[in-house]
Motif scaffolding. Structure first.
Motif, PDB file in Angstrom:
ATOM      1  N   PHE A  69       0.428   1.234  13.371  1.00 33.39           N
ATOM      2  CA  PHE A  69       0.425   1.331  11.912  1.00 33.39           C
ATOM      3  C   PHE A  69      -0.669   0.435  11.336  1.00 33.39           C
ATOM      4  O   PHE A  69      -1.084  -0.532  11.971  1.00 33.39           O
ATOM      5  CB  PHE A  69       1.751   0.830  11.316  1.00 33.39           C
ATOM      6  N   THR A  70      -1.079   0.752  10.140  1.00 32.02           N
ATOM      7  CA  THR A  70      -1.806  -0.197   9.304  1.00 32.02           C
ATOM      8  C   THR A  70      -0.987  -0.349   8.034  1.00 32.02           C
ATOM      9  O   THR A  70      -0.611   0.642   7.406  1.00 32.02           O
ATOM     10  CB  THR A  70      -3.222   0.294   8.973  1.00 32.02           C
ATOM     11  N   THR A  71      -0.696  -1.599   7.654  1.00 35.22           N
ATOM     12  CA  THR A  71       0.236  -1.845   6.554  1.00 35.22           C
ATOM     13  C   THR A  71      -0.494  -2.311   5.303  1.00 35.22           C
ATOM     14  O   THR A  71      -1.287  -3.255   5.354  1.00 35.22           O
ATOM     15  CB  THR A  71       1.274  -2.900   6.958  1.00 35.22           C
ATOM     16  N   PHE A  72      -0.207  -1.661   4.203  1.00 34.50           N
ATOM     17  CA  PHE A  72      -0.729  -2.040   2.898  1.00 34.50           C
ATOM     18  C   PHE A  72       0.445  -2.327   1.965  1.00 34.50           C
ATOM     19  O   PHE A  72       1.589  -1.940   2.243  1.00 34.50           O
ATOM     20  CB  PHE A  72      -1.586  -0.923   2.304  1.00 34.50           C
ATOM     21  N   ALA A  73       0.161  -3.010   0.873  1.00 38.17           N
ATOM     22  CA  ALA A  73       1.185  -3.308  -0.132  1.00 38.17           C
ATOM     23  C   ALA A  73       0.741  -2.742  -1.472  1.00 38.17           C
ATOM     24  O   ALA A  73      -0.450  -2.555  -1.739  1.00 38.17           O
ATOM     25  CB  ALA A  73       1.422  -4.803  -0.241  1.00 38.17           C
ATOM     26  N   LEU A  74       1.712  -2.513  -2.321  1.00 38.30           N
ATOM     27  CA  LEU A  74       1.477  -1.973  -3.650  1.00 38.30           C
ATOM     28  C   LEU A  74       2.439  -2.660  -4.610  1.00 38.30           C
ATOM     29  O   LEU A  74       3.645  -2.693  -4.369  1.00 38.30           O
ATOM     30  CB  LEU A  74       1.718  -0.459  -3.642  1.00 38.30           C
ATOM     31  N   LEU A  75       1.896  -3.240  -5.674  1.00 36.98           N
ATOM     32  CA  LEU A  75       2.739  -3.843  -6.710  1.00 36.98           C
ATOM     33  C   LEU A  75       3.192  -2.741  -7.658  1.00 36.98           C
ATOM     34  O   LEU A  75       2.366  -2.053  -8.273  1.00 36.98           O
ATOM     35  CB  LEU A  75       1.963  -4.925  -7.461  1.00 36.98           C
ATOM     36  N   ASP A  76       4.502  -2.571  -7.771  1.00 38.01           N
ATOM     37  CA  ASP A  76       5.063  -1.420  -8.479  1.00 38.01           C
ATOM     38  C   ASP A  76       4.507  -1.262  -9.883  1.00 38.01           C
ATOM     39  O   ASP A  76       4.167  -0.150 -10.297  1.00 38.01           O
ATOM     40  CB  ASP A  76       6.586  -1.550  -8.539  1.00 38.01           C
ATOM     41  N   LYS A  77       4.385  -2.335 -10.622  1.00 35.23           N
ATOM     42  CA  LYS A  77       4.009  -2.221 -12.030  1.00 35.23           C
ATOM     43  C   LYS A  77       2.555  -1.798 -12.223  1.00 35.23           C
ATOM     44  O   LYS A  77       2.144  -1.459 -13.340  1.00 35.23           O
ATOM     45  CB  LYS A  77       4.269  -3.535 -12.757  1.00 35.23           C
ATOM     46  N   THR A  78       1.763  -1.808 -11.150  1.00 33.75           N
ATOM     47  CA  THR A  78       0.356  -1.435 -11.279  1.00 33.75           C
ATOM     48  C   THR A  78       0.108   0.044 -11.031  1.00 33.75           C
ATOM     49  O   THR A  78      -1.036   0.493 -11.039  1.00 33.75           O
ATOM     50  CB  THR A  78      -0.502  -2.250 -10.294  1.00 33.75           C
ATOM     51  N   TRP A  79       1.173   0.804 -10.802  1.00 30.97           N
ATOM     52  CA  TRP A  79       0.979   2.215 -10.467  1.00 30.97           C
ATOM     53  C   TRP A  79       2.111   3.055 -11.023  1.00 30.97           C
ATOM     54  O   TRP A  79       3.280   2.718 -10.887  1.00 30.97           O
ATOM     55  CB  TRP A  79       0.900   2.383  -8.945  1.00 30.97           C
ATOM     56  N   LYS A  80       1.760   4.170 -11.630  1.00 27.91           N
ATOM     57  CA  LYS A  80       2.751   5.152 -12.067  1.00 27.91           C
ATOM     58  C   LYS A  80       2.931   6.168 -10.954  1.00 27.91           C
ATOM     59  O   LYS A  80       1.960   6.658 -10.388  1.00 27.91           O
ATOM     60  CB  LYS A  80       2.281   5.849 -13.347  1.00 27.91           C
ATOM     61  N   HIS A  81       4.162   6.491 -10.655  1.00 21.61           N
ATOM     62  CA  HIS A  81       4.450   7.394  -9.545  1.00 21.61           C
ATOM     63  C   HIS A  81       4.048   8.823  -9.915  1.00 21.61           C
ATOM     64  O   HIS A  81       4.754   9.501 -10.666  1.00 21.61           O
ATOM     65  CB  HIS A  81       5.942   7.330  -9.188  1.00 21.61           C
ATOM     66  N   GLU A  82       2.934   9.245  -9.381  1.00 21.01           N
ATOM     67  CA  GLU A  82       2.404  10.559  -9.713  1.00 21.01           C
ATOM     68  C   GLU A  82       2.449  11.467  -8.490  1.00 21.01           C
ATOM     69  O   GLU A  82       2.047  11.085  -7.397  1.00 21.01           O
ATOM     70  CB  GLU A  82       0.963  10.439 -10.217  1.00 21.01           C
ATOM     71  N   THR A  83       2.933  12.683  -8.712  1.00 22.07           N
ATOM     72  CA  THR A  83       3.020  13.640  -7.600  1.00 22.07           C
ATOM     73  C   THR A  83       1.642  14.067  -7.126  1.00 22.07           C
ATOM     74  O   THR A  83       1.482  14.529  -6.001  1.00 22.07           O
ATOM     75  CB  THR A  83       3.823  14.874  -8.030  1.00 22.07           C
ATOM     76  N   GLY A  84       0.629  13.884  -7.986  1.00 25.56           N
ATOM     77  CA  GLY A  84      -0.720  14.290  -7.612  1.00 25.56           C
ATOM     78  C   GLY A  84      -1.221  13.590  -6.366  1.00 25.56           C
ATOM     79  O   GLY A  84      -1.964  14.171  -5.562  1.00 25.56           O
ATOM     80  N   LEU A  85      -0.832  12.334  -6.189  1.00 22.78           N
ATOM     81  CA  LEU A  85      -1.258  11.589  -5.005  1.00 22.78           C
ATOM     82  C   LEU A  85      -0.764  12.262  -3.734  1.00 22.78           C
ATOM     83  O   LEU A  85      -1.513  12.414  -2.761  1.00 22.78           O
ATOM     84  CB  LEU A  85      -0.726  10.155  -5.076  1.00 22.78           C
ATOM     85  N   PHE A  86       0.466  12.701  -3.747  1.00 22.06           N
ATOM     86  CA  PHE A  86       1.049  13.275  -2.537  1.00 22.06           C
ATOM     87  C   PHE A  86       0.512  14.679  -2.265  1.00 22.06           C
ATOM     88  O   PHE A  86       0.362  15.079  -1.114  1.00 22.06           O
ATOM     89  CB  PHE A  86       2.570  13.268  -2.651  1.00 22.06           C
ATOM     90  N   ARG A  87       0.189  15.413  -3.331  1.00 20.93           N
ATOM     91  CA  ARG A  87      -0.442  16.712  -3.133  1.00 20.93           C
ATOM     92  C   ARG A  87      -1.815  16.550  -2.507  1.00 20.93           C
ATOM     93  O   ARG A  87      -2.195  17.291  -1.594  1.00 20.93           O
ATOM     94  CB  ARG A  87      -0.553  17.452  -4.478  1.00 20.93           C
ATOM     95  N   SER A  88      -2.558  15.564  -3.002  1.00 23.43           N
ATOM     96  CA  SER A  88      -3.877  15.299  -2.425  1.00 23.43           C
ATOM     97  C   SER A  88      -3.753  14.847  -0.974  1.00 23.43           C
ATOM     98  O   SER A  88      -4.573  15.215  -0.131  1.00 23.43           O
ATOM     99  CB  SER A  88      -4.606  14.231  -3.246  1.00 23.43           C
ATOM    100  N   ALA A  89      -2.739  14.037  -0.699  1.00 23.42           N
ATOM    101  CA  ALA A  89      -2.531  13.561   0.673  1.00 23.42           C
ATOM    102  C   ALA A  89      -2.294  14.733   1.622  1.00 23.42           C
ATOM    103  O   ALA A  89      -2.845  14.777   2.729  1.00 23.42           O
ATOM    104  CB  ALA A  89      -1.348  12.598   0.716  1.00 23.42           C
ATOM    105  N   GLU A  90      -1.507  15.687   1.190  1.00 22.03           N
ATOM    106  CA  GLU A  90      -1.228  16.853   2.026  1.00 22.03           C
ATOM    107  C   GLU A  90      -2.484  17.681   2.260  1.00 22.03           C
ATOM    108  O   GLU A  90      -2.727  18.186   3.365  1.00 22.03           O
ATOM    109  CB  GLU A  90      -0.128  17.698   1.379  1.00 22.03           C
ATOM    110  N   LYS A  91      -3.314  17.817   1.222  1.00 20.01           N
ATOM    111  CA  LYS A  91      -4.560  18.564   1.375  1.00 20.01           C
ATOM    112  C   LYS A  91      -5.497  17.876   2.370  1.00 20.01           C
ATOM    113  O   LYS A  91      -6.307  18.546   3.027  1.00 20.01           O
ATOM    114  CB  LYS A  91      -5.250  18.718   0.024  1.00 20.01           C
ATOM    115  N   MET A  92      -5.397  16.544   2.474  1.00 23.92           N
ATOM    116  CA  MET A  92      -6.250  15.805   3.409  1.00 23.92           C
ATOM    117  C   MET A  92      -5.670  15.790   4.823  1.00 23.92           C
ATOM    118  O   MET A  92      -6.264  15.225   5.728  1.00 23.92           O
ATOM    119  CB  MET A  92      -6.439  14.364   2.909  1.00 23.92           C
ATOM    120  N   GLY A  93      -4.507  16.382   4.995  1.00 26.47           N
ATOM    121  CA  GLY A  93      -3.907  16.451   6.320  1.00 26.47           C
ATOM    122  C   GLY A  93      -2.791  15.465   6.561  1.00 26.47           C
ATOM    123  O   GLY A  93      -2.191  15.448   7.637  1.00 26.47           O
ATOM    124  N   PHE A  94      -2.490  14.601   5.562  1.00 23.04           N
ATOM    125  CA  PHE A  94      -1.425  13.616   5.728  1.00 23.04           C
ATOM    126  C   PHE A  94      -0.054  14.276   5.616  1.00 23.04           C
ATOM    127  O   PHE A  94       0.157  15.173   4.800  1.00 23.04           O
ATOM    128  CB  PHE A  94      -1.515  12.531   4.655  1.00 23.04           C
TER     129      PHE A  94
END
Length: 461
Positions: A110-135
């Motif tokens: 694994f490679t581990t990253f962190a994300l501070l919740d208040k700095t990001w709005k949960h958008e479905t667009g990220l996951f759609r893009s991830a799937e298009k990239m093969g994730f």
């Protein structure tokens, strides 16, 4: 005419075959290959195709989050450990160029990253893009402990962990939340029944076995292995925090059940005492933290946290524990400077040390020093009038973080064993009459202080 038609048909077939072959190569490279195994072109200096895969997966992930303005930062302990050795060089380097892939090609699942919740709005667009990239991705969520309390035990579900899988490597994103004690918290990674337990080797994850608590971070942008990332400004400090970051949540459900049997004291005296005790605990924590001295909630203060998520109103003092190996001679002067003069000092550093601080008419702060033996830990007590010594035995324990009266503070991880040692199996029942020399089940008579040492080991102010 028939001959010309055959040539045209042959040319069209050849062209079609060529286009189809190119399409197959493109599809394999960008879609099938990431899902079925490493087949990336080599990054400069990498040692193998597997090393190269890790680098490319990290690069793709960073491109993904950058395109969606998701500000992640690197907290992977293996990679940070390597970076820590070169952190001065990396700070001064403008592009982080090196002759080989040194950090992100290091062996790991694994490679581990962190994300501070208040700095990001949960958008479905990220996951759609991830799937298009093969994730392929997985979201783990659970109830928000910040919303739980005596009046509301429901809580709403919040995302705690994300895992993005591509080829033979995975990206673990740990979501951090700010808590009222001015610290960062992440939750436990618990898979729900419907989730694929073979999605990745979860047991190898560095974060998520337990909830964790960390100080707020200052981030440093660096460029490593030709990739721009943010890391903790002091990687060694973060790695040290990680080694003892385990967090225990207050047991609100059990506390609520306790108060149903034994209604809470809400009198003016009880409210006033709790207010003063909370202020004293915050002052003590600030003083000891400034000295770099580890401490934990002990005795009745620890019992109050574990049993009823609050300060016991009839305890009349605040109790803290410190390992004697962490003792500093600056403790007494520091509390004096903070406005808490020494009330008494019993024992000595080598044996049964105990300090008490108290302003006139205020709540008393007791600090007990603990001594570690091969199979147990103990702290001492001294009767000022007689010079008698007492010893309180505890099973060995480690320290965890918790939140208590809006303060990030340590408690023994093995809290139940600690409390049962001090208060017995009936610790759930309130006891307002308590004799420190005979009531605790773990107390032992420990002899007498020699009379010629009394001036040093029995000091009352």
């Amino acid at each position: 005419m028939q001959r010309i038609n055959k040539n045209v048909v042959l040319a069209l077939l050849t062209l079609t075959s060529s286009v189809f072959l190119l399409f197959q190569l493109y599809y394999y490279k960008y879609y099938l290959s990431p899902k079925n195994g490493p087949a990336f072109s080599r990054v400069k200096g990498s040692q193998s195709g597997q090393d190269n895969t890790r680098w490319h997966v990290v690069k793709k992930f960073l491109n993904l989050v950058s395109s969606h303005n998701v500000p992640v930062y690197l907290i992977d302990p293996l990679v940070l450990g390597l970076i820590n050795k070169d952190v001065k060089q990396l700070r001064s380097s403008s592009d982080g160029s090196s002759p080989e892939c040194k950090y992100f090609c290091a062996p790991r699942d694994f490679t581990t990253f962190a994300l501070l919740d208040k700095t990001w709005k949960h958008e479905t667009g990220l996951f759609r893009s991830a799937e298009k990239m093969g994730f392929q991705w997985l979201k783990i969520q659970s109830k928000d402990p910040r919303l739980e309390g005596m009046d509301d035990l429901s809580g709403i579900e919040i995302p705690l962990h994300y895992i993005f899988r591509l080829a033979s490597h995975a990206i673990h994103v740990v979501v951090f939340y700010e808590r009222s004690g001015n610290y960062l918290w992440h939750g436990q990674l618990r898979l729900k029944q419907h989730m694929d337990r073979k999605f990745v080797p979860f047991r190898k994850l560095h974060f998520g076995r337990y909830p964790g608590a960390y100080e707020k971070l200052v981030l440093l942008p660096v460029s490593i292995d030709e990739l721009k990332v943010q890391i903790p400004k002091n990687p060694s400090q973060f790695l040290e925090e990680m080694s003892h970051a385990r967090f225990l949540e207050c047991r609100y459900r059990e506390a609520r059940a306790f108060f149903q049997l034994y209604p809470d004291d809400t009198s003016l005296d009880a409210v006033e005492f709790r207010k003063k005790a909370k202020a004293l605990l915050h002052l003590a924590a600030l003083t000891l933290n400034n000295l770099g001295v580890r401490f934990w909630l002990s005795s009745g203060t620890c019992l109050g946290w574990y049993r009823q998520c609050n300060i016991i109103p009839y305890s009349r003092d605040v109790d803290l524990g410190i390992f004697i190996k962490d003792y500093k001679s600056d403790i007494i002067p520091a509390f004096w400077k903070a406005g808490l003069p020494l009330k008494h000092k019993f024992g000595k550093v080598e044996d049964s040390l105990e300090l008490s601080f108290q302003r006139e008419g205020d709540v008393k702060l007791d600090i007990f020093f603990f001594y570690e033996e091969d199979d147990h830990i103990w702290n001492g007590g001294t009767q000022a009038k007689s010079g008698k010594k007492f010893k309180y035995l505890f099973p060995k324990f480690t320290l965890c973080w918790t939140e208590f009266v809006e303060l990030k503070v340590h408690v023994p991880c093995e809290t139940l064993q600690y409390i049962e040692a001090n208060y017995g199996k009936d610790w759930k029942e309130p006891v307002k009459t308590w004799d420190w020399k005979s009531s605790p089940p773990n107390v032992q008579y420990n002899g007498m202080w020699p009379v010629d040492e009394w001036d040093d080991v029995i000091q009352v102010y």
